[in-house]
Scaffold this active site. Structure first.
Site, PDB file in Angstrom:
ATOM      1  N   TYR A 184      -7.734  -3.267  13.249  1.00 13.47           N
ATOM      2  CA  TYR A 184      -7.367  -4.671  13.043  1.00 13.47           C
ATOM      3  C   TYR A 184      -5.910  -4.947  12.661  1.00 13.47           C
ATOM      4  O   TYR A 184      -5.177  -4.243  12.169  1.00 13.47           O
ATOM      5  CB  TYR A 184      -8.318  -5.309  12.200  1.00 13.47           C
ATOM      6  CG  TYR A 184      -8.108  -5.320  10.741  1.00 13.47           C
ATOM      7  CD1 TYR A 184      -7.545  -6.320   9.924  1.00 13.47           C
ATOM      8  CD2 TYR A 184      -8.442  -4.035  10.010  1.00 13.47           C
ATOM      9  CE1 TYR A 184      -7.047  -5.893   8.592  1.00 13.47           C
ATOM     10  CE2 TYR A 184      -8.121  -3.710   8.797  1.00 13.47           C
ATOM     11  CZ  TYR A 184      -7.597  -4.731   8.090  1.00 13.47           C
ATOM     12  OH  TYR A 184      -7.261  -4.764   6.618  1.00 13.47           O
TER      13      TYR A 184
ATOM     14  N   LYS B  35      -4.656   1.464  10.502  1.00 13.72           N
ATOM     15  CA  LYS B  35      -5.389  -0.165   9.909  1.00 13.72           C
ATOM     16  C   LYS B  35      -6.719  -0.079  10.798  1.00 13.72           C
ATOM     17  O   LYS B  35      -6.922  -0.945  11.581  1.00 13.72           O
ATOM     18  CB  LYS B  35      -4.404  -1.258  10.083  1.00 13.72           C
ATOM     19  CG  LYS B  35      -4.742  -2.436   9.249  1.00 13.72           C
ATOM     20  CD  LYS B  35      -3.898  -3.463   9.368  1.00 13.72           C
ATOM     21  CE  LYS B  35      -4.090  -4.415   8.613  1.00 13.72           C
ATOM     22  NZ  LYS B  35      -4.074  -4.468   7.111  1.00 13.72           N
TER      23      LYS B  35
ATOM     24  N   GLU C 295      -2.101   2.343  -3.407  1.00  5.60           N
ATOM     25  CA  GLU C 295      -2.015   1.016  -2.968  1.00  5.60           C
ATOM     26  C   GLU C 295      -3.009  -0.002  -3.472  1.00  5.60           C
ATOM     27  O   GLU C 295      -3.923   0.781  -3.995  1.00  5.60           O
ATOM     28  CB  GLU C 295      -1.673   0.844  -1.395  1.00  5.60           C
ATOM     29  CG  GLU C 295      -2.784   1.631  -0.704  1.00  5.60           C
ATOM     30  CD  GLU C 295      -2.706   1.813   0.827  1.00  5.60           C
ATOM     31  OE1 GLU C 295      -2.017   0.837   1.414  1.00  5.60           O
ATOM     32  OE2 GLU C 295      -3.131   2.712   1.286  1.00  5.60           O
TER      33      GLU C 295
ATOM     34  N   LEU D 251      -0.859   2.464   3.876  1.00  7.78           N
ATOM     35  CA  LEU D 251      -0.546   1.737   4.909  1.00  7.78           C
ATOM     36  C   LEU D 251       0.821   1.230   5.039  1.00  7.78           C
ATOM     37  O   LEU D 251       1.558   1.212   4.130  1.00  7.78           O
ATOM     38  CB  LEU D 251      -1.682   0.600   4.714  1.00  7.78           C
ATOM     39  CG  LEU D 251      -1.691  -0.462   5.835  1.00  7.78           C
ATOM     40  CD1 LEU D 251      -2.204   0.077   7.175  1.00  7.78           C
ATOM     41  CD2 LEU D 251      -2.236  -1.786   5.613  1.00  7.78           C
TER      42      LEU D 251
END
Length: 287
Positions: free
Chosen positions: A33, A149, A182, A207
């Site tokens: 996504y 992702k 993260e 990411l």
């Protein structure tokens, strides 16, 4: 006005938007996504998100579902039909629909493409940024390819729910060495006790945040001292400032971590400056 979604070539009322029961996104979380911020009806950081989308699809060997121009038209049309002036637009691409079986479906199976858009309150977002928000920490239990992702977000969901239950906005993942990787849906930053801006490098399979990349460019432009390496939870708690970045949060100050007040408990000058610079640049560059 009722919302509208795009599903595999058709714009449909949001409440009637469905995929097949054997869509691999539903059965296996076999998809990716992207999410764009929308400013005044335009998409921010457009090229960065498109580039990351192509990389995610390539890494998972999912066919690119349509040309860039065609996908751009779909994204913009979904925003237009939902009358979103300020908000976000989501894109999901899965490996498509096929008989449930772990190996890839037959060659030529078309990917599924779903796009939704919704408005968000700029006033509420600015109020949060003015106050700052709370962060908690959680063990990082995700798979090793967090650089892709994917729609497989169960550990992220559990972490975000833990944050919600403790009255926090975000959860920061912590690895086995006690280092922050993260956030559950963001990239993590601090201005450490020595005044250096710190964020983890992407070689650690975190990411590759598009907002993160935009902030790094602004940091270089503004000649802000940067130390791109991991920091521990203890270092974060001793920091002068802390914040996180994402398409929906922009640059959001974190004023407490696990209940420990960061700095003087208010958003710091570096954070405020980067948020202002980023929003100005993103709005000017939106298409």
């Amino acid at each position: 006005m009722s919302r509208v979604a795009y599903v595999n070539g058709t714009y449909v009322p949001h409440g009637q938007a469905v995929v097949h029961v054997e869509d691999r996104g539903f059965q296996f979380a076999d998809g990716v996504y992207e999410v764009w911020s929308v400013f005044d009806g335009k998409l921010a950081d457009f090229d960065g998100h498109m580039t990351r989308l192509a990389r995610s699809l390539t890494e998972l060997r999912i066919a690119i579902p349509m040309t860039r121009d065609a996908l751009t038209r779909v994204l913009k049309e979904t925003v237009r039909r939902n009358r979103v002036r300020n908000g976000i637009v989501y894109l999901q691409v899965t490996r498509g629909t096929a008989r449930r079986d772990h190996p890839f479906p037959p060659e030529g199976t078309p990917p599924s493409v779903i796009v939704t858009a919704r408005s968000m309150s700029a006033v509420k977002a600015e109020a949060q940024a003015d106050r700052g928000v709370a962060v908690i920490t959680q063990p990082d239990i995700r798979w090793g390819r967090c650089d892709i992702k994917t729609v497989g977000l169960l550990p992220n969901i559990l972490a975000k729910q833990a944050a919600r239950e403790r009255g926090a906005y975000e959860a920061w993942f912590v690895d086995d060495m006690g280092l922050v990787t993260e956030g559950s849906s963001t990239n993590a930053w601090i201005v450490d006790e020595h005044g250096r801006l710190r964020t983890r490098d992407t070689q650690a399979n975190i990411l590759r945040g598009i907002t993160r990349a935009a902030i790094l460019a602004l940091v270089e432009q503004e000649k802000i001292e940067l130390d791109e390496r991991p920091f521990s939870v203890d270092e974060a708690k001793r920091a002068r400032e802390a914040f996180f970045t994402a398409a929906g949060a922009f640059v959001m100050p974190a004023v407490s971590i696990d209940g420990t007040t960061i700095g003087d408990g208010t958003p710091g000058p570096v954070t405020r400056k980067l948020r202002t610079l980023y929003l100005d640049q993103a709005k000017r560059g939106a298409i």
